[in-house]
Design a protein around this motif. Structure first.
Motif, short mmCIF file in Angstrom:
data_model
loop_
_atom_site.label_atom_id
_atom_site.label_comp_id
_atom_site.label_asym_id
_atom_site.label_seq_id
_atom_site.Cartn_x
_atom_site.Cartn_y
_atom_site.Cartn_z
N SER A 66 0.84 -1.20 0.00
CA SER A 66 0.00 0.00 0.00
C SER A 66 0.87 1.25 0.00
CB SER A 66 -0.91 -0.01 1.23
OG SER A 66 -0.13 0.02 2.41
N CYS A 67 0.26 2.40 -0.34
CA CYS A 67 1.05 3.63 -0.48
C CYS A 67 1.25 4.33 0.86
CB CYS A 67 0.38 4.57 -1.49
SG CYS A 67 -1.09 5.42 -0.87
N GLY A 68 0.32 4.12 1.81
CA GLY A 68 0.47 4.73 3.12
C GLY A 68 -0.08 6.13 3.25
N HIS A 69 -0.49 6.78 2.14
CA HIS A 69 -0.95 8.17 2.29
C HIS A 69 -2.32 8.46 1.69
CE1 HIS A 69 0.39 8.77 -1.83
NE2 HIS A 69 1.57 8.28 -1.49
N CYS A 70 -2.94 7.52 0.98
CA CYS A 70 -4.28 7.78 0.42
C CYS A 70 -5.33 7.69 1.55
CB CYS A 70 -4.59 6.79 -0.70
SG CYS A 70 -4.93 5.13 -0.11
N TYR A 71 -6.56 8.00 1.22
CA TYR A 71 -7.63 7.99 2.24
C TYR A 71 -7.74 6.62 2.91
CZ TYR A 71 -12.21 7.91 4.38
OH TYR A 71 -13.23 7.74 5.27
N ALA A 72 -7.76 5.55 2.10
CA ALA A 72 -7.90 4.21 2.67
C ALA A 72 -6.74 3.90 3.62
CB ALA A 72 -7.97 3.16 1.56
N CYS A 73 -5.52 4.23 3.20
CA CYS A 73 -4.36 3.96 4.05
C CYS A 73 -4.41 4.80 5.33
CB CYS A 73 -3.06 4.27 3.30
SG CYS A 73 -2.64 3.04 2.05
N ARG A 74 -4.77 6.08 5.18
CA ARG A 74 -4.81 6.96 6.37
C ARG A 74 -5.84 6.49 7.38
NH1 ARG A 74 -5.37 11.09 2.69
NH2 ARG A 74 -7.30 11.78 3.67
N VAL B 29 -7.17 -1.95 0.63
CA VAL B 29 -7.91 -1.33 -0.48
C VAL B 29 -7.31 0.03 -0.84
CG1 VAL B 29 -10.07 -2.60 -0.27
CG2 VAL B 29 -9.72 -0.56 1.14
N CYS B 30 -6.01 0.17 -0.60
CA CYS B 30 -5.26 1.37 -0.97
C CYS B 30 -5.58 1.77 -2.41
CB CYS B 30 -3.77 1.05 -0.85
SG CYS B 30 -2.69 2.28 -1.57
N LYS B 31 -5.73 3.08 -2.61
CA LYS B 31 -6.04 3.57 -3.96
C LYS B 31 -4.92 3.24 -4.95
CE LYS B 31 -8.06 7.46 -6.28
NZ LYS B 31 -8.39 8.87 -6.29
N ASN B 32 -3.70 3.16 -4.43
CA ASN B 32 -2.54 2.89 -5.29
C ASN B 32 -1.99 1.49 -5.04
OD1 ASN B 32 -2.54 5.73 -6.15
ND2 ASN B 32 -1.95 6.11 -4.02
ZN LIG Z 1 -2.83 4.04 -0.03
#
Ligand SMILES: [Zn+2]
Ligand SMILES: [Zn+2]
Length: 342
Positions: A92-100, A106-109
């Motif tokens: 996961s990217c760690g900074h999109c809405y799902a990650c936050r 379900v990370c956007k990236n």
């Molecule tokens: Zn993410």
């Protein structure tokens, strides 16, 4: 240059075993694993047949794999060369809405190992260290460790639907995903009615602890659920059949205010009247992969609360992957989890 063999799906129905250059450590948090076993999942076959709408090509498939650490980047401290490990597959990217909000799966990236980035059906796999978990082979056998990822999906399903003691859960389908979800639900104290169309698979489900296992080719699902729930309807429905019809069946048997967990990755639409959701106030949970559930699964395995080893019906050499796919396709009644061996 040293090379390694990998299982590459270049496009639907085109699979080859290629040699590619060995991986090198590039980032400080890289871990290179010498793969020992890999589990074949329905979604690997979905990538091969083009049925997995989330896949990218070409790809080294394989997202259920275990092995020994071969090399680590300099920032990697929690595992060392020679350790037996399993790798999570959610990158996961760690900074999109799902990650936050803590929903990394379900990370956007999102990049999934073996689906979007090269996976573990290879002599070596390269993964990021935060995904790597140590497995104590005195407590969990090397083969059984291959089932950690599918059980993490089972834990995710049960967590999404908040399955707990006293719940009457109906699981559609007694394949590996259904069985893992069933065993996690039973470990949480729920009662589970599981379905299938093959008696052999239902026998395995009973052996693995299902409260009730019914053949929906021979018995009415509606009546079986009514009897199981004293006419209340299922408190939770977990659909591991994932067909356009199974969604409709789930909405039919779920109790008012019940929970329905959807797992399918197919793109074929179902025709669902809106009233099916509103009349009973159904809580629908889409679930995908797992959200950092490996530690919980390792604990379940170590404590013997689930019996993943019972799922392993076949082990093949990794070069025989196409034969393994044929076994899964042609022996549906008796095959459960097929492992590849390196
Ligand atoms: Zn993410
Ligand atoms: Zn899988």
């Amino acid at each position: 240059m040293n090379t390694m063999k990998v299982i590459n799906v270049t496009k639907p129905f085109e699979l080859s075993i290629n040699d590619i250059p060995n991986y090198e450590i590039e980032k400080d948090d890289d871990v290179i694993i010498k793969v020992q076993y890999g589990g074949i999942c329905g979604s690997d076959i979905g990538i091969y047949t083009g049925a997995n709408s989330l896949a990218k090509y070409p790809i080294i498939i394989g997202h259920e794999f275990v092995g020994r650490v071969e090399k680590v980047g300099q920032a990697v401290k929690h595992v060392k060369v020679g350790d037996f490990v399993v790798s999570d597959i959610v990158n996961s990217c760690g900074h999109c809405y799902a990650c936050r909000t803590g929903h990394h799966n379900v990370c956007k990236n999102l990049n999934v190992t073996g689906v979007h980035v090269n996976g573990g059906f290879a002599e070596y796999a390269k993964v990021r260290s935060e995904n790597v978990y140590f497995v104590d082979t005195d407590k969990i056998s090397e083969k059984t460790a291959c089932l950690i990822e599918p059980y993490a999906v089972g834990v995710e399903i049960n967590t999404r639907a908040d399955v707990k003691a006293g719940d009457k859960v109906v699981v559609f389908g007694s394949g590996p995903a259904g069985l893992a979800a069933m065993q996690v639900a039973v470990a949480r104290g729920a009662e589970v009615l599981i379905t299938d169309v093959f008696d052999e698979r239902l026998a395995l489900a009973r052996e693995m602890g299902a409260t009730n296992a019914i053949n929906v080719k021979e018995h009415s699902l509606h009546e079986a659920v009514a009897a199981f729930t004293e006419n209340e309807g299922a408190h939770v429905v977990i659909d591991a059949v994932c067909s356009p019809q199974s969604i409709l069946d789930a909405l039919d048997i779920v109790a008012p205010s019940g929970r329905f967990v959807v797992l399918g990755t197919g793109a074929t639409p179902s025709e669902i009247p809106q009233v099916a959701f509103t009349k009973k106030g159904i809580n629908v949970f889409g679930t995908r992969l797992n959200n950092k559930r490996f530690p919980e699964v390792i604990e379940l395995f170590e404590q013997g609360k689930v019996t993943p080893e019972k799922m392993i019906t076949h082990t093949c050499k990794f070069t025989d992957i196409e034969k393994a796919f044929d076994v899964i396709k042609n022996e549906k009644n008796t095959v459960c989890k097929v492992l590849l061996e390196w």
